[in-house]
Design an enzyme around this catalytic site. Structure first.
Site, PDB file in Angstrom:
ATOM      1  N   GLU A   1     -12.423  14.601 -10.181  1.00 52.99           N
ATOM      2  CA  GLU A   1     -12.457  13.196 -10.597  1.00 52.99           C
ATOM      3  C   GLU A   1     -12.593  13.071 -12.117  1.00 52.99           C
ATOM      4  O   GLU A   1     -12.037  12.158 -12.723  1.00 52.99           O
ATOM      5  CB  GLU A   1     -13.594  12.454  -9.901  1.00 52.99           C
ATOM      6  CG  GLU A   1     -13.327  12.165  -8.426  1.00 52.99           C
ATOM      7  CD  GLU A   1     -12.082  11.307  -8.216  1.00 52.99           C
ATOM      8  OE1 GLU A   1     -11.765  10.482  -9.087  1.00 52.99           O
ATOM      9  OE2 GLU A   1     -11.415  11.473  -7.179  1.00 52.99           O
TER      10      GLU A   1
ATOM     11  N   CYS B   1       3.214   1.616  -4.670  1.00 52.85           N
ATOM     12  CA  CYS B   1       2.922   0.473  -5.543  1.00 52.85           C
ATOM     13  C   CYS B   1       2.844   0.980  -6.986  1.00 52.85           C
ATOM     14  O   CYS B   1       1.845   0.837  -7.676  1.00 52.85           O
ATOM     15  CB  CYS B   1       1.622  -0.199  -5.115  1.00 52.85           C
ATOM     16  SG  CYS B   1       1.388  -1.875  -5.772  1.00 52.85           S
TER      17      CYS B   1
ATOM     18  N   CYS C   1       8.639  -1.497  -2.601  1.00 51.75           N
ATOM     19  CA  CYS C   1       8.033  -2.541  -1.769  1.00 51.75           C
ATOM     20  C   CYS C   1       8.530  -2.491  -0.320  1.00 51.75           C
ATOM     21  O   CYS C   1       7.802  -2.850   0.600  1.00 51.75           O
ATOM     22  CB  CYS C   1       8.290  -3.914  -2.376  1.00 51.75           C
ATOM     23  SG  CYS C   1       7.489  -4.134  -3.985  1.00 51.75           S
TER      24      CYS C   1
ATOM     25  N   CYS D   1       6.240  -0.480   1.758  1.00 51.17           N
ATOM     26  CA  CYS D   1       4.804  -0.741   1.610  1.00 51.17           C
ATOM     27  C   CYS D   1       4.213  -1.307   2.897  1.00 51.17           C
ATOM     28  O   CYS D   1       4.754  -2.261   3.469  1.00 51.17           O
ATOM     29  CB  CYS D   1       4.562  -1.713   0.460  1.00 51.17           C
ATOM     30  SG  CYS D   1       2.809  -2.051   0.194  1.00 51.17           S
TER      31      CYS D   1
ATOM     32  N   CYS E   1       1.705  -9.383   0.758  1.00 52.19           N
ATOM     33  CA  CYS E   1       1.592  -9.219  -0.700  1.00 52.19           C
ATOM     34  C   CYS E   1       2.028 -10.492  -1.409  1.00 52.19           C
ATOM     35  O   CYS E   1       3.177 -10.940  -1.284  1.00 52.19           O
ATOM     36  CB  CYS E   1       2.452  -8.035  -1.153  1.00 52.19           C
ATOM     37  SG  CYS E   1       2.401  -7.770  -2.937  1.00 52.19           S
TER      38      CYS E   1
END
Length: 376
Positions: free
Chosen positions: A59, A214, A221, A224, A230
């Site tokens: 991370e 995205c 899209c 998605c 959305c």
DNA sequence: GATCCGTGGTT
DNA sequence: TAACCAAGGAT
């Protein structure tokens, strides 16, 4: 008493806007997780084995850095420093060495400091409370949440660049990304859509969706799982979200390094200050941007004979480069080696003690090349 | 709140 | 190809 939600357990809000929002949030998470089970990214090295230490290191490396870039650095790093104790006991110089080329070196310094704190204050175990994690250097709100979610499967909303983009598009958050109002709104949305269970899976799912579907540009899209709800897609304005940050063009910075080499094939290296660019790394000494070799030698009280100078790209101990900086290093061959230089070391690549061999050899070889000699 | 901190990928 | 962007945090 059962914790299983039933229609009777929430009679006050049934059918209200609050309950509708909750239902929408559940659908959001459910669709995302279903998509992730078949389309999520796999095989990233920090996912197997997914230990708290490896999640932590990953991370930090992944801050402002794409996963593909991180992979080789991560593998080298955890092979050398396999656990918190080993990292805490390592020399910072060695930690920076494995970080070289990855950039944002404060991350490595903070990671090293934090490892010592974890050993001293937390019995060598990474805290599971995000608020406690946030007290460690290098760990902010988003990183703390990502760590506990993935390492301990603790529910904690994240708001990294991927989540921001997904949320801003889906819920039409239009404000400037830097404003606190926008940040507050996005964090509230992140919290609202984060499900109670499967914290690790959900966190990974949001980031995978943002990275692969995205995307900032040319989002997919049609693939998605959230396309039916959305807001940006419905408005045919996916490209407008999130709002672009205004970035003033950064001025070009001039820097000049003086590469001192002697007749024995050694070169002079200094450890850079902790603060500032390339903090803590080794490099040839840096002078003023417009300083001439003669001025540099005089300022350092070096009674040495200047043989020649030439322009060349910078080469540091820990990697090298810079492209958005107008770097103009100068090579100086010294007939007599000043002994009163402080703060650095004369380094001979044939007698390597500091891990400087690769860079020093390049410097010496470049200095020996007769080409591009420009006397100043 | 603005600035600084790196390097590489992408279009 | 210049511009944009990236699993942000510290000061």
């Amino acid at each position: 008493m059962s914790t299983k939600p039933t229609a009777k357990s929430v009679p006050d809000t049934a059918g209200t806007s609050q309950s509708r929002s909750r239902d929408a949030a559940r659908r959001f998470a459910r669709r995302l997780l279903a998509w992730w089970e078949t389309h999520g990214r796999e095989g990233l090295p920090w996912q197997n084995p997914r230990t708290p230490y490896r999640v932590w290191v990953s991370e930090i490396m992944l801050q402002q850095t794409q996963a593909g870039t991180v992979v080789p650095y991560f593998e080298r790093f955890v092979a050398r420093f396999g656990n918190v104790r080993t990292l805490a006991q390592a020399d910072l110089d060695d930690v920076l060495h494995l970080w070289s080329g990855l950039g944002y070196y404060a991350r490595a310094r903070n990671l090293h400091r934090a490892a010592a704190i974890v050993m001293r204050d937390h019995d060598g175990t990474l805290p599971q409370d995000p608020a406690v994690l946030e007290t460690l250097p290098g760990i902010g709100r988003s990183t703390a949440a990502a760590i506990v979610a993935q390492a301990h499967n603790v529910r904690a909303p994240i708001l990294d660049a991927n989540a921001k983009r997904v949320l801003a598009r889906h819920f039409l958050v239009a404000g400037p990304p830097s404003s606190s109002a926008t940040q507050t709104a996005l964090w509230a949305l992140a919290d609202a859509v984060t499900p109670a269970g499967r914290a690790a899976d959900y966190t990974q799912a949001v980031m995978d969706l943002g990275a692969t579907v995205c995307r900032p540009r040319q989002p997919l899209c049609s693939q998605c799982p959230l396309r039916r709800t959305c807001g940006a897609l419905a408005a045919n304005a996916v490209g407008e979200y999130p709002a672009r940050a205004k970035r003033p063009a950064r001025p070009l910075k001039r820097r000049r390094f003086f590469v001192l080499t002697d007749g024995e094939g050694a070169c002079y290296m200094e450890k850079r200050p902790t603060s500032g660019v390339w903090g803590g790394l080794w490099s040839p000494p840096e002078g003023d941007a417009e300083e001439t070799p003669a001025e540099f030698l005089a300022a350092r009280r070096m009674d040495a004979k200047l043989v020649g100078a030439m322009s060349f790209g910078p080469v540091f101990r820990h990697g090298f480069s810079h492209f958005d900086l107008d770097v103009a290093p100068v090579f100086i061959h010294l007939l007599s080696r000043p002994s009163s230089v402080s703060g650095g070391v004369w380094f001979n690549p044939r007698r390597d003690r500091l891990g400087l061999s690769a860079v020093a050899a390049k410097l010496v070889a470049a200095a020996a090349a007769p080409a591009v000699l420009e006397r100043k």
